[in-house]
Design a protein around this motif. Structure first.
Motif, PDB file in Angstrom:
ATOM      1  N   THR A  24       0.818  -1.213   0.000  1.00 36.31           N
ATOM      2  CA  THR A  24       0.000   0.000   0.000  1.00 36.31           C
ATOM      3  C   THR A  24       0.851   1.261   0.000  1.00 36.31           C
ATOM      4  O   THR A  24       0.343   2.334  -0.312  1.00 36.31           O
ATOM      5  CB  THR A  24      -0.945   0.056   1.216  1.00 36.31           C
ATOM      6  OG1 THR A  24      -0.179   0.119   2.419  1.00 36.31           O
ATOM      7  CG2 THR A  24      -1.906  -1.118   1.230  1.00 36.31           C
ATOM      8  N   ALA A  25       2.140   1.124   0.356  1.00 35.14           N
ATOM      9  CA  ALA A  25       3.074   2.257   0.406  1.00 35.14           C
ATOM     10  C   ALA A  25       2.529   3.398   1.254  1.00 35.14           C
ATOM     11  O   ALA A  25       2.652   4.563   0.901  1.00 35.14           O
ATOM     12  CB  ALA A  25       3.424   2.739  -0.997  1.00 35.14           C
ATOM     13  N   ASN A  26       1.967   3.059   2.402  1.00 34.07           N
ATOM     14  CA  ASN A  26       1.457   4.087   3.302  1.00 34.07           C
ATOM     15  C   ASN A  26       2.632   4.899   3.834  1.00 34.07           C
ATOM     16  O   ASN A  26       3.509   4.368   4.506  1.00 34.07           O
ATOM     17  CB  ASN A  26       0.693   3.448   4.455  1.00 34.07           C
ATOM     18  CG  ASN A  26       0.011   4.467   5.332  1.00 34.07           C
ATOM     19  OD1 ASN A  26       0.433   5.615   5.436  1.00 34.07           O
ATOM     20  ND2 ASN A  26      -1.059   4.046   5.977  1.00 34.07           N
ATOM     21  N   ASN A  27       2.638   6.194   3.543  1.00 34.43           N
ATOM     22  CA  ASN A  27       3.765   7.029   3.964  1.00 34.43           C
ATOM     23  C   ASN A  27       3.529   7.670   5.326  1.00 34.43           C
ATOM     24  O   ASN A  27       4.219   8.605   5.703  1.00 34.43           O
ATOM     25  CB  ASN A  27       4.107   8.080   2.907  1.00 34.43           C
ATOM     26  CG  ASN A  27       3.030   9.123   2.722  1.00 34.43           C
ATOM     27  OD1 ASN A  27       2.080   9.227   3.498  1.00 34.43           O
ATOM     28  ND2 ASN A  27       3.160   9.913   1.672  1.00 34.43           N
ATOM     29  N   ASP A  28       2.571   7.153   6.083  1.00 34.86           N
ATOM     30  CA  ASP A  28       2.261   7.730   7.391  1.00 34.86           C
ATOM     31  C   ASP A  28       2.190   6.668   8.481  1.00 34.86           C
ATOM     32  O   ASP A  28       1.449   6.800   9.430  1.00 34.86           O
ATOM     33  CB  ASP A  28       0.937   8.510   7.318  1.00 34.86           C
ATOM     34  CG  ASP A  28       0.712   9.398   8.540  1.00 34.86           C
ATOM     35  OD1 ASP A  28       1.707   9.859   9.134  1.00 34.86           O
ATOM     36  OD2 ASP A  28      -0.451   9.612   8.901  1.00 34.86           O
ATOM     37  N   HIS A  29       2.959   5.598   8.361  1.00 39.12           N
ATOM     38  CA  HIS A  29       2.956   4.591   9.427  1.00 39.12           C
ATOM     39  C   HIS A  29       4.146   4.785  10.350  1.00 39.12           C
ATOM     40  O   HIS A  29       5.032   3.958  10.441  1.00 39.12           O
ATOM     41  CB  HIS A  29       2.940   3.171   8.848  1.00 39.12           C
ATOM     42  CG  HIS A  29       1.559   2.659   8.687  1.00 39.12           C
ATOM     43  ND1 HIS A  29       1.258   1.533   7.978  1.00 39.12           N
ATOM     44  CD2 HIS A  29       0.374   3.133   9.143  1.00 39.12           C
ATOM     45  CE1 HIS A  29      -0.040   1.349   8.000  1.00 39.12           C
ATOM     46  NE2 HIS A  29      -0.589   2.309   8.694  1.00 39.12           N
ATOM     47  N   HIS A  30       4.112   5.925  11.049  1.00 34.86           N
ATOM     48  CA  HIS A  30       5.078   6.132  12.126  1.00 34.86           C
ATOM     49  C   HIS A  30       4.606   5.302  13.314  1.00 34.86           C
ATOM     50  O   HIS A  30       3.544   4.668  13.268  1.00 34.86           O
ATOM     51  CB  HIS A  30       5.202   7.617  12.465  1.00 34.86           C
ATOM     52  CG  HIS A  30       3.888   8.288  12.694  1.00 34.86           C
ATOM     53  ND1 HIS A  30       3.198   8.168  13.873  1.00 34.86           N
ATOM     54  CD2 HIS A  30       3.126   9.053  11.869  1.00 34.86           C
ATOM     55  CE1 HIS A  30       2.073   8.854  13.789  1.00 34.86           C
ATOM     56  NE2 HIS A  30       1.996   9.392  12.576  1.00 34.86           N
ATOM     57  N   PHE A  51      -1.382   4.130  -0.894  1.00 35.16           N
ATOM     58  CA  PHE A  51      -1.327   4.378  -2.341  1.00 35.16           C
ATOM     59  C   PHE A  51      -1.072   5.858  -2.630  1.00 35.16           C
ATOM     60  O   PHE A  51      -1.811   6.491  -3.377  1.00 35.16           O
ATOM     61  CB  PHE A  51      -2.611   3.890  -3.028  1.00 35.16           C
ATOM     62  CG  PHE A  51      -2.911   2.458  -2.737  1.00 35.16           C
ATOM     63  CD1 PHE A  51      -2.188   1.451  -3.364  1.00 35.16           C
ATOM     64  CD2 PHE A  51      -3.885   2.105  -1.825  1.00 35.16           C
ATOM     65  CE1 PHE A  51      -2.437   0.122  -3.076  1.00 35.16           C
ATOM     66  CE2 PHE A  51      -4.136   0.774  -1.528  1.00 35.16           C
ATOM     67  CZ  PHE A  51      -3.412  -0.215  -2.155  1.00 35.16           C
ATOM     68  N   PRO A  52       0.007   6.437  -2.074  1.00 34.46           N
ATOM     69  CA  PRO A  52       0.208   7.885  -2.162  1.00 34.46           C
ATOM     70  C   PRO A  52       0.813   8.395  -3.455  1.00 34.46           C
ATOM     71  O   PRO A  52       0.800   9.584  -3.698  1.00 34.46           O
ATOM     72  CB  PRO A  52       1.172   8.159  -1.006  1.00 34.46           C
ATOM     73  CG  PRO A  52       1.976   6.898  -0.916  1.00 34.46           C
ATOM     74  CD  PRO A  52       1.008   5.796  -1.252  1.00 34.46           C
ATOM     75  N   TRP A  53       1.400   7.560  -4.298  1.00 42.57           N
ATOM     76  CA  TRP A  53       2.095   8.075  -5.470  1.00 42.57           C
ATOM     77  C   TRP A  53       1.103   8.564  -6.501  1.00 42.57           C
ATOM     78  O   TRP A  53      -0.036   8.139  -6.536  1.00 42.57           O
ATOM     79  CB  TRP A  53       3.019   7.044  -6.049  1.00 42.57           C
ATOM     80  CG  TRP A  53       3.998   6.539  -5.032  1.00 42.57           C
ATOM     81  CD1 TRP A  53       4.369   7.158  -3.871  1.00 42.57           C
ATOM     82  CD2 TRP A  53       4.692   5.312  -5.066  1.00 42.57           C
ATOM     83  NE1 TRP A  53       5.258   6.381  -3.193  1.00 42.57           N
ATOM     84  CE2 TRP A  53       5.481   5.244  -3.899  1.00 42.57           C
ATOM     85  CE3 TRP A  53       4.731   4.270  -5.955  1.00 42.57           C
ATOM     86  CZ2 TRP A  53       6.302   4.166  -3.618  1.00 42.57           C
ATOM     87  CZ3 TRP A  53       5.556   3.202  -5.667  1.00 42.57           C
ATOM     88  CH2 TRP A  53       6.331   3.161  -4.512  1.00 42.57           C
ATOM     89  N   CYS A  54       1.557   9.461  -7.350  1.00 44.19           N
ATOM     90  CA  CYS A  54       0.685  10.096  -8.333  1.00 44.19           C
ATOM     91  C   CYS A  54      -0.426  10.824  -7.604  1.00 44.19           C
ATOM     92  O   CYS A  54      -1.600  10.663  -7.891  1.00 44.19           O
ATOM     93  CB  CYS A  54       0.099   9.096  -9.327  1.00 44.19           C
ATOM     94  SG  CYS A  54       1.321   8.133 -10.193  1.00 44.19           S
ATOM     95  N   HIS A  55      -0.027  11.609  -6.638  1.00 42.20           N
ATOM     96  CA  HIS A  55      -0.993  12.252  -5.764  1.00 42.20           C
ATOM     97  C   HIS A  55      -1.961  13.157  -6.490  1.00 42.20           C
ATOM     98  O   HIS A  55      -1.621  13.813  -7.454  1.00 42.20           O
ATOM     99  CB  HIS A  55      -0.292  13.074  -4.689  1.00 42.20           C
ATOM    100  CG  HIS A  55      -0.066  12.293  -3.452  1.00 42.20           C
ATOM    101  ND1 HIS A  55      -1.078  11.972  -2.597  1.00 42.20           N
ATOM    102  CD2 HIS A  55       1.041  11.739  -2.955  1.00 42.20           C
ATOM    103  CE1 HIS A  55      -0.588  11.272  -1.602  1.00 42.20           C
ATOM    104  NE2 HIS A  55       0.689  11.110  -1.808  1.00 42.20           N
ATOM    105  N   HIS A  68       7.085   9.194   6.988  1.00 44.88           N
ATOM    106  CA  HIS A  68       7.131   8.106   7.964  1.00 44.88           C
ATOM    107  C   HIS A  68       7.148   6.726   7.328  1.00 44.88           C
ATOM    108  O   HIS A  68       6.549   5.788   7.823  1.00 44.88           O
ATOM    109  CB  HIS A  68       5.922   8.213   8.904  1.00 44.88           C
ATOM    110  CG  HIS A  68       5.780   9.527   9.564  1.00 44.88           C
ATOM    111  ND1 HIS A  68       6.693  10.005  10.486  1.00 44.88           N
ATOM    112  CD2 HIS A  68       4.847  10.498   9.435  1.00 44.88           C
ATOM    113  CE1 HIS A  68       6.310  11.197  10.902  1.00 44.88           C
ATOM    114  NE2 HIS A  68       5.192  11.518  10.284  1.00 44.88           N
ATOM    115  N   TRP A  69       7.799   6.587   6.201  1.00 42.13           N
ATOM    116  CA  TRP A  69       7.807   5.309   5.496  1.00 42.13           C
ATOM    117  C   TRP A  69       8.430   4.195   6.327  1.00 42.13           C
ATOM    118  O   TRP A  69       9.554   4.317   6.799  1.00 42.13           O
ATOM    119  CB  TRP A  69       8.623   5.424   4.219  1.00 42.13           C
ATOM    120  CG  TRP A  69       8.070   6.316   3.162  1.00 42.13           C
ATOM    121  CD1 TRP A  69       8.215   7.663   3.091  1.00 42.13           C
ATOM    122  CD2 TRP A  69       7.313   5.938   2.027  1.00 42.13           C
ATOM    123  NE1 TRP A  69       7.596   8.142   1.967  1.00 42.13           N
ATOM    124  CE2 TRP A  69       7.030   7.098   1.297  1.00 42.13           C
ATOM    125  CE3 TRP A  69       6.850   4.712   1.551  1.00 42.13           C
ATOM    126  CZ2 TRP A  69       6.308   7.082   0.111  1.00 42.13           C
ATOM    127  CZ3 TRP A  69       6.136   4.697   0.375  1.00 42.13           C
ATOM    128  CH2 TRP A  69       5.866   5.881  -0.319  1.00 42.13           C
TER     129      TRP A  69
END
Length: 161
Positions: A24-30, A51-55, A68-69
């Motif tokens: 899912t490439a969640n960039n907020d899993h701190h 799914f943050p790419w191609c925002h 927070h990757w």
């Protein structure tokens, strides 16, 4: 989740948790967005940045930066490759089912650009899955797979902008 407190604890679902986060490439899993149950299982909360790419241009700027990757990769559990059982599970996964769910749920009439960027998000899903599958089959450590996914995102972001 506290790394020091959980460093040597068994985390029974670590592999599936890591795979979910990688795909899912969640960039907020701190660590405040990862809980551990009494049984030791990890639970991902706040999955809004999956799914943050191609925002979408409609998102605020702070949601488009990978702050927070894959913080869980600091755990010793990530120093190992996926188990043979997990690799077999990954290889049996039907990516077309996931793609169908994304096509259904990632498009919103309230977010005009969501349709415009859907194909990019689908392509990055395929790119991540292929990368994860290949590296897992080569017995690469989960931590190294997470770094490769990050490099993939950097390439994608450079291409999109």
């Amino acid at each position: 989740l506290d790394v020091a407190a959980n460093r040597f604890l068994p985390l029974p679902n670590f592999e599936i948790f890591a795979f979910f986060d990688l795909i899912t490439a969640n960039n907020d899993h701190h660590f405040r967005n990862i809980l551990r149950t009494a049984a030791g299982n990890l639970v991902a909360i706040d999955n809004g940045n999956s799914f943050p790419w191609c925002h979408d241009r409609d998102l605020p700027a702070y949601k488009t930066k990978p702050l927070h990757w894959f913080k869980w990769s600091a755990l010793p559990h990530a120093k190992r490759p996926f188990s043979k059982h997990m690799i077999a599970w990954i290889n049996k996964l039907h990516l077309d089912s996931i793609e169908a769910l994304l096509r259904k749920h990632l498009v919103s009439e309230d977010v005009p650009s969501s349709k415009e960027h859907l194909e990019g998000k689908i392509q990055t899903l395929h790119d991540r899955f292929t990368l994860i599958q290949e590296m897992a089959s080569q017995n690469v450590a989960i931590e190294e797979i997470s770094l490769a996914v990050l490099r993939l995102s950097e390439k994608r972001e450079a291409h999109v902008h």
